[in-house]
Write a protein that holds these residues in place. Structure first.
Motif, PDB file in Angstrom:
ATOM      1  N   PHE A 118       0.832  -1.200   0.000  1.00 33.68           N
ATOM      2  CA  PHE A 118       0.000   0.000   0.000  1.00 33.68           C
ATOM      3  C   PHE A 118       0.872   1.257   0.000  1.00 33.68           C
ATOM      4  N   ALA A 119       1.937   1.252   0.782  1.00 31.84           N
ATOM      5  CA  ALA A 119       2.858   2.395   0.813  1.00 31.84           C
ATOM      6  C   ALA A 119       3.473   2.617  -0.565  1.00 31.84           C
ATOM      7  N   PHE A 120       3.845   1.537  -1.245  1.00 30.72           N
ATOM      8  CA  PHE A 120       4.393   1.652  -2.603  1.00 30.72           C
ATOM      9  C   PHE A 120       3.382   2.309  -3.542  1.00 30.72           C
ATOM     10  N   ILE A 121       2.127   1.867  -3.469  1.00 31.61           N
ATOM     11  CA  ILE A 121       1.083   2.408  -4.336  1.00 31.61           C
ATOM     12  C   ILE A 121       0.884   3.901  -4.070  1.00 31.61           C
ATOM     13  N   VAL A 155      -4.444  12.917  -8.912  1.00 34.74           N
ATOM     14  CA  VAL A 155      -5.163  12.145  -9.932  1.00 34.74           C
ATOM     15  C   VAL A 155      -4.404  10.866 -10.258  1.00 34.74           C
ATOM     16  N   HIS A 156      -3.082  10.942 -10.345  1.00 34.10           N
ATOM     17  CA  HIS A 156      -2.276   9.749 -10.597  1.00 34.10           C
ATOM     18  C   HIS A 156      -2.503   8.726  -9.485  1.00 34.10           C
ATOM     19  N   LEU A 157      -2.527   9.185  -8.253  1.00 27.70           N
ATOM     20  CA  LEU A 157      -2.782   8.282  -7.121  1.00 27.70           C
ATOM     21  C   LEU A 157      -4.163   7.640  -7.239  1.00 27.70           C
ATOM     22  N   LEU A 158      -5.156   8.419  -7.560  1.00 24.50           N
ATOM     23  CA  LEU A 158      -6.514   7.887  -7.722  1.00 24.50           C
ATOM     24  C   LEU A 158      -6.566   6.843  -8.832  1.00 24.50           C
ATOM     25  N   LEU A 159      -5.901   7.123  -9.957  1.00 22.88           N
ATOM     26  CA  LEU A 159      -5.879   6.167 -11.063  1.00 22.88           C
ATOM     27  C   LEU A 159      -5.149   4.882 -10.682  1.00 22.88           C
ATOM     28  N   ASP A 160      -4.038   5.008  -9.961  1.00 25.65           N
ATOM     29  CA  ASP A 160      -3.306   3.815  -9.518  1.00 25.65           C
ATOM     30  C   ASP A 160      -4.125   2.984  -8.545  1.00 25.65           C
ATOM     31  N   LEU A 161      -4.784   3.627  -7.604  1.00 22.31           N
ATOM     32  CA  LEU A 161      -5.621   2.898  -6.643  1.00 22.31           C
ATOM     33  C   LEU A 161      -6.769   2.187  -7.354  1.00 22.31           C
ATOM     34  N   THR A 162      -7.347   2.855  -8.348  1.00 22.38           N
ATOM     35  CA  THR A 162      -8.420   2.242  -9.142  1.00 22.38           C
ATOM     36  C   THR A 162      -7.892   1.038  -9.901  1.00 22.38           C
ATOM     37  N   ALA A 163      -6.725   1.178 -10.533  1.00 22.01           N
ATOM     38  CA  ALA A 163      -6.144   0.072 -11.295  1.00 22.01           C
ATOM     39  C   ALA A 163      -5.845  -1.114 -10.400  1.00 22.01           C
ATOM     40  N   ILE A 164      -5.278  -0.869  -9.237  1.00 23.64           N
ATOM     41  CA  ILE A 164      -4.951  -1.956  -8.317  1.00 23.64           C
ATOM     42  C   ILE A 164      -6.227  -2.646  -7.840  1.00 23.64           C
ATOM     43  N   SER A 165      -7.269  -1.871  -7.571  1.00 22.59           N
ATOM     44  CA  SER A 165      -8.511  -2.496  -7.129  1.00 22.59           C
ATOM     45  C   SER A 165      -9.131  -3.335  -8.245  1.00 22.59           C
ATOM     46  N   GLN A 166      -8.992  -2.903  -9.498  1.00 22.67           N
ATOM     47  CA  GLN A 166      -9.499  -3.674 -10.637  1.00 22.67           C
ATOM     48  C   GLN A 166      -8.688  -4.954 -10.848  1.00 22.67           C
ATOM     49  N   LEU A 167      -7.390  -4.890 -10.623  1.00 22.05           N
ATOM     50  CA  LEU A 167      -6.545  -6.085 -10.749  1.00 22.05           C
ATOM     51  C   LEU A 167      -6.953  -7.142  -9.738  1.00 22.05           C
TER      52      LEU A 167
END
Length: 149
Positions: free
Chosen positions: A56-59, A134-146
């Motif tokens: 999570f810290a990495f993300i 926004v980059h953080l939001l997109l990364d969190l969304t991508a990780i949740s989709q994975l």
């Protein structure tokens, strides 16, 4: 750090929301033009892992590093050296897109569109905090989709 736009302002939240909405509409247009933009990224199995505190810290930290180094610092230095905004936008976008090619060409190009918008925004405003948000939001969304696939 103010030279690279890293100073939080209350308006950054509003700017972040607007930037996210702009990206959302660009994605809708891109998918309408070419449905292959929805192609799932390849070679991302290493991201499908149990959520730990360090993961999570990495993300959370990753968007700060990417945007502060590849966008804010690189574009600021290039602007000083070559004084051509178009080239700084292009170079930043190409660098950031290039290290996402492991995901496949189409997903990397899709990501490149996002990075292009981020670069234009930073070039025009010299504010990096909304881009990081926004980059953080997109990364969190991508990780949740994975995790769902």
């Amino acid at each position: 750090m103010k030279d690279i736009g890293f100073a939080f302002r209350k308006t950054d939240i509003f700017h972040g929301i607007l930037l996210y909405l702009v990206l959302y509409f660009i994605v809708i247009i891109a998918v309408t033009i070419s449905p292959s933009f929805l192609q799932a990224p390849q070679n991302v199995d290493f991201l499908r892992t149990k959520m730990t505190l360090s993961y999570f810290a990495f993300i959370v930290i990753n968007p700060f590093f990417e945007e502060l180094i590849v966008r804010a610092y690189t574009m600021t230095e290039l602007s000083f050296l070559i004084k051509k905004e178009e080239i700084t936008v292009l170079v930043s976008t190409i660098i950031q897109t290039s290290y996402h090619l492991y995901q496949g060409l189409i997903p990397a190009l899709y990501t490149g569109i996002v990075f292009f918008v981020f670069s234009i925004y930073f070039a025009k405003t010299r504010k990096i905090v909304p881009v990081i948000m926004v980059h953080l939001l997109l990364d969190l969304t991508a990780i949740s989709q994975l995790g769902k696939s």
